[in-house]
Design a protein around this motif. Structure first.
Motif, PDB file in Angstrom:
ATOM      1  N   ASN A 263       6.020   8.436  -8.602  1.00  8.33           N
ATOM      2  CA  ASN A 263       5.475   8.778  -9.686  1.00  8.33           C
ATOM      3  C   ASN A 263       4.544   7.625 -10.149  1.00  8.33           C
ATOM      4  O   ASN A 263       3.644   7.422 -11.147  1.00  8.33           O
ATOM      5  CB  ASN A 263       6.184   9.240 -10.730  1.00  8.33           C
ATOM      6  N   PHE A 264       5.140   6.531  -9.909  1.00  6.06           N
ATOM      7  CA  PHE A 264       4.651   5.079 -10.317  1.00  6.06           C
ATOM      8  C   PHE A 264       4.452   3.947  -9.345  1.00  6.06           C
ATOM      9  O   PHE A 264       5.181   3.833  -8.534  1.00  6.06           O
ATOM     10  CB  PHE A 264       5.342   4.276 -11.432  1.00  6.06           C
ATOM     11  N   ILE A 265       2.997   3.756  -9.055  1.00  9.51           N
ATOM     12  CA  ILE A 265       2.666   2.746  -8.313  1.00  9.51           C
ATOM     13  C   ILE A 265       2.347   1.425  -8.666  1.00  9.51           C
ATOM     14  O   ILE A 265       1.475   1.281  -9.681  1.00  9.51           O
ATOM     15  CB  ILE A 265       1.456   3.261  -7.399  1.00  9.51           C
ATOM     16  N   GLY A 266       2.722   0.098  -8.131  1.00  5.54           N
ATOM     17  CA  GLY A 266       2.284  -1.099  -8.267  1.00  5.54           C
ATOM     18  C   GLY A 266       1.393  -1.534  -7.297  1.00  5.54           C
ATOM     19  O   GLY A 266       1.898  -1.562  -6.105  1.00  5.54           O
ATOM     20  N   ASN A 267       0.034  -1.263  -7.625  1.00  2.00           N
ATOM     21  CA  ASN A 267      -0.875  -1.293  -6.718  1.00  2.00           C
ATOM     22  C   ASN A 267      -1.142  -3.036  -6.225  1.00  2.00           C
ATOM     23  O   ASN A 267      -1.201  -3.936  -7.011  1.00  2.00           O
ATOM     24  CB  ASN A 267      -2.322  -1.105  -7.517  1.00  2.00           C
ATOM     25  N   PRO A 268      -1.149  -3.202  -5.044  1.00  2.00           N
ATOM     26  CA  PRO A 268      -0.943  -4.724  -4.576  1.00  2.00           C
ATOM     27  C   PRO A 268      -2.266  -5.254  -4.929  1.00  2.00           C
ATOM     28  O   PRO A 268      -3.220  -5.228  -5.025  1.00  2.00           O
ATOM     29  CB  PRO A 268      -1.098  -4.378  -2.852  1.00  2.00           C
ATOM     30  N   GLY A 269      -2.105  -6.862  -4.818  1.00  2.00           N
ATOM     31  CA  GLY A 269      -3.204  -7.962  -5.114  1.00  2.00           C
ATOM     32  C   GLY A 269      -4.218  -7.813  -3.966  1.00  2.00           C
ATOM     33  O   GLY A 269      -3.956  -7.361  -2.582  1.00  2.00           O
ATOM     34  N   CYS A 270      -5.026  -8.250  -4.082  1.00  2.00           N
ATOM     35  CA  CYS A 270      -6.293  -8.309  -3.065  1.00  2.00           C
ATOM     36  C   CYS A 270      -5.960  -9.202  -1.869  1.00  2.00           C
ATOM     37  O   CYS A 270      -5.931  -8.990  -1.010  1.00  2.00           O
ATOM     38  CB  CYS A 270      -7.683  -8.760  -3.680  1.00  2.00           C
TER      39      CYS A 270
END
Lengths: 321, 321, 321, 321
Positions: free
Chosen positions: D124-131
């Motif tokens: 339900n919750f995503i920590g979206n990666p850095g570039c």
């Protein structure tokens, strides 16, 4: 599905067509014809296509294609069509200059939807407009429509390096063009012919000069044009004329905001802004030379010819940065 | 006045030499030899020279010149010198790779003043270093001088489009290179040979690999290099070694400031910064590939050979922006 | 040696002045005044100066300097001179707009050598011209000199990002400006005032409009301008007028070659080309906005005021690439 | 339709999300929350959106949205979620660093589909990666998967100006960055933490250093990374490992072709190339920092969470030029 073929597949406009058609919901890219690259994957030339398609260039033409796009050098489309036969049903969009001028010798319709939408819908053959011609014609066409283009128009426009095609030359060498700027073909650019033809179509008595200075900019994509001419009414009136003229345009919008080129890069849009200074009406227009100025407009014309929604496959994400 | 000639006058390094020598207080530009452009003014090719000089390219060589600079393609200097005779007094600076490697076949001294100043002063023939070689060698030479270059060095460097010369290719086309970046010749760049030779000159037992990844940047001029390797002492010690080594260098400076490429563009300087992270010593080095990496260093070598002040004619205004 | 001071030392034009004056054979850079950076080395702001000088910014003014250059924001020069006193001998060059308009309130001479060389030689105070004003005025001044500037002039010019100064704004952000292009202040640029003043000085009856569209280009340095107007005589006649007018100009040259911006970047030159199309005379002019358009011209004016050779210290190597 | 909201709507990643979601066939852009711009049209900030949407920024949050994307500064997502309540069904994708590190304090899954696809589908919750983390992790993850990442990895990567966000600073000023290059945060970039976490997830004993030198490039979009490390098997074996690992990846492709950055700009793809030199395996990886490195990957994660086709709405036309 519409079976589409591309003739002359190695250049910039062919690459853009491939990128658009691969994602077009009603089109199947049937073949990409190239005499120089047969057998190689499209991605060997259009290197962004890795992971997108396994199609290879071919030197065989499918004469039963529903539509073909001619991405050949100026002068070569005529030659190609003389030497190759297509089925009765095959529609043709030519991106060269060969069929832009009306003539008794051919049945090509000038493919500027803002000017000729109804004709395009019924056409089988389209002469797709030039990039500068599109930006400049759109900037002043509403004045011709109202028969008030009486005075000289002063046009200055700058195009990106892709406007010069893939061929290598001093002025497309990075070391030369990087952080550089230069004018060329001042007052004598070949697109003045098609601009004049379009203006005369709406205002038969149009005679005043279009003074046009084209420039080479140090960017890859896009055209930024300014045009001004005498205009006796006020700015509100000008905006009304333009809004009315572009009311049903799919991609051309008049705005009151300040414009800059990157608003439209990698889209099929043309944005226009009107300002008035003294008795001069200034029109600024921006668009992508490879899309609204070439391949995007070609697909727009295809959509119209096949009765599809005009914007189908052309809702492109602007790169913006 | 020193009478100077340039052989192979149409390329980038020749252009830079002309720009420098025209303002050099002790040099007279005697002739610029070009087989492709004889009779044309220099400004027809080096178009910034309008108003600077009326000299024309020539296909005649003055064999009595005091110094000649060879700006020929790699492999052609040797051939040229075999076919053309110069006076006993004529000094030669070759900008190609032909004479950079020490050999019993020739008397050329490798023209890196930070390494070979005394030899250069007495030399008649100079093999002028390569651009990447200069940036990278200068970054690690003080370690070799102290015989502590024991571990692998990890080098990443990026060069501008002028590094590829005037010839046109896909990767020098503006549309390709603009806003682009790419690695090439990883681990296999030809300059690794001369780097190795210079390191061994100061540290005979040097054997560890120089892992070098060169990159094509989307700018015109300059090289930015980073190099790191194991270094057991602290940062203060490293700075001491470098400051001592470059103490009498005319154009090479060690700084504690953060560096960026444009600090040195259009100058003959090489700037270097040292940092330590864990047991890694990181050296950043920046310089102009056409000046310290080619024509500027060539004139620096000329100054040394003729007993002139080393910086004469090389106090160039950085363009910076 | 001429003892020179710079007031407002942290901006672009101050940086360029420092770069020039450090190498000027008759000038000693006495002080660089900055209220924001006192005590810091010049190289902390002008970061290319590492290895060039150890001078630090100061917040003390030497009122006995032979010449001071005011590099302050528009409006601040007047204020600064009201609050600070200099010796009788101190000559002043102001780079702001504050003293460009003739007025009974001050004795500043408009510092365009091509227009006012004799006045400048005798002047103590110079209002240094604006960058666009220099490029455009030089393009049409020979017509005013011959009192034949009767019709509207249509001017389009593009400037680099340094033209907007060091302050940060949306349109100077790299992500915005990179590969972008936009017009601004169309028909209303503030430099129109000084252009008009210069034209009227040579042709008192000049009244026709200068229609000027300035543009923001995606490069750092330089101005490229095109200007056209009706001209009844032929091109040969035009060239004759221009050659005569610029016969003794030190840095302004008329050429028959095609022009591009980088021919003049990092130099103090202005190059001009004339063409005729129908009854329009087209003049293209290129120069570096920070040099001929600011700091270079300021030093040129200093040279004239002090009786030095006009080009002294200004034989700058073009960066060209 | 999935009702989507964006929190923090004025920055680059929000702009990219808007561009993607407006054309996503299963998403309705419900609201764009901005405390600084409420009431203004999206196109006032994201100026390419003229003609695309009439939506305005709002300072009201719809707590019943199906998904919200947090585009807030690092540190602010945590704060925002503490102060604002959403419905049980609301899924969250956070683009900041706040929830990338696994912790007992939260239930966010690290949103790198190539690593965690099954977890993401149920999350339900995503920590979206850095570039940078995305580009580098993808380059070496197959080695960790096979537990053969034993030696130091040497990474050099360059990012565009958009990587620094919309805030203005010296290094994002056009005059500074144009034609410039510089390293920063060498060996200490904050993304090393999330890279290490991902490697350890697949190879628990991973300990060797990732030596990472990030660079500022003079382009707007994209990351180009090279990474090399010791690898005992041959190139064929390496390719096999990578092909297997990325076999079902939607946007990550391994190729044998030479790579350059613009192949992926304005797409959600990551392209990778493998080469072997001596005992070093060199991996080159390119991707768009704002898409695969931020907003594109966020939508990819959304697609996975909602059971949609992974590529839906992400078949973006590369700008390529």
């Amino acid at each position: 599905m519409i079976e589409a073929g591309i003739i002359g597949g190695a250049g910039y406009t062919a690459g853009e067509l491939i990128r658009i058609l691969l994602n077009h919901p009603e089109v199947h890219l049937n073949f990409v014809f190239s005499t120089s690259q047969p057998g190689k994957p499209l991605s060997s030339i259009h290197q962004d296509l890795i992971g997108e398609t396994e199609i290879k260039f071919t030197d065989k033409i499918n004469s039963e294609a529903d539509v073909i796009f001619l991405c050949l050098g100026h002068g070569n489309s005529k030659k190609f069509l003389a030497e190759n036969q297509f089925s009765e049903k095959t529609k043709i969009v030519d991106l060269s200059t060969d069929f832009r001028q009306k003539s008794e010798d051919h049945d090509f319709v000038y493919g500027l939807p803002e000017l000729n939408k109804d004709h395009i819908k019924k056409a089988n053959f389209i002469g797709n407009p030039g990039c500068f011609a599109t930006a400049i014609t759109l900037a002043i066409l509403p004045l011709a429509k109202n028969s008030i283009l009486k005075d000289e128009v002063h046009v200055n426009a700058v195009t990106g390096a892709t406007g010069a095609g893939t061929s290598l030359s001093e002025t497309t060498h990075f070391s030369w063009r990087d952080n550089n700027f230069s004018a060329y073909k001042s007052f004598e650019h070949q697109h003045l012919h098609e601009i004049g033809q379009s203006l005369k179509q709406l205002q038969a008595d149009h005679e005043a000069a279009i003074n046009f200075i084209p420039n080479r900019g140090n960017f890859s994509r896009g055209i930024h044009a300014t045009a001004y001419t005498k205009f006796s009414a006020d700015l509100g009136e000008a905006r009304k004329l333009y809004q009315e003229f572009y009311n049903d345009a799919a991609f051309t919008f008049v705005t009151e905001e300040e414009l800059h080129l990157k608003q439209v890069v990698n889209t099929n849009k043309c944005l226009m802004r009107l300002q008035k200074f003294g008795d001069n009406l200034l029109i600024t227009s921006v668009m992508d030379n490879l899309l609204k100025g070439a391949s995007g407009q070609a697909v727009q014309n295809m959509n119209l010819m096949f009765g599809l929604e005009e914007k189908m496959g052309l809702n492109l994400k602007a790169s913006y940065f």
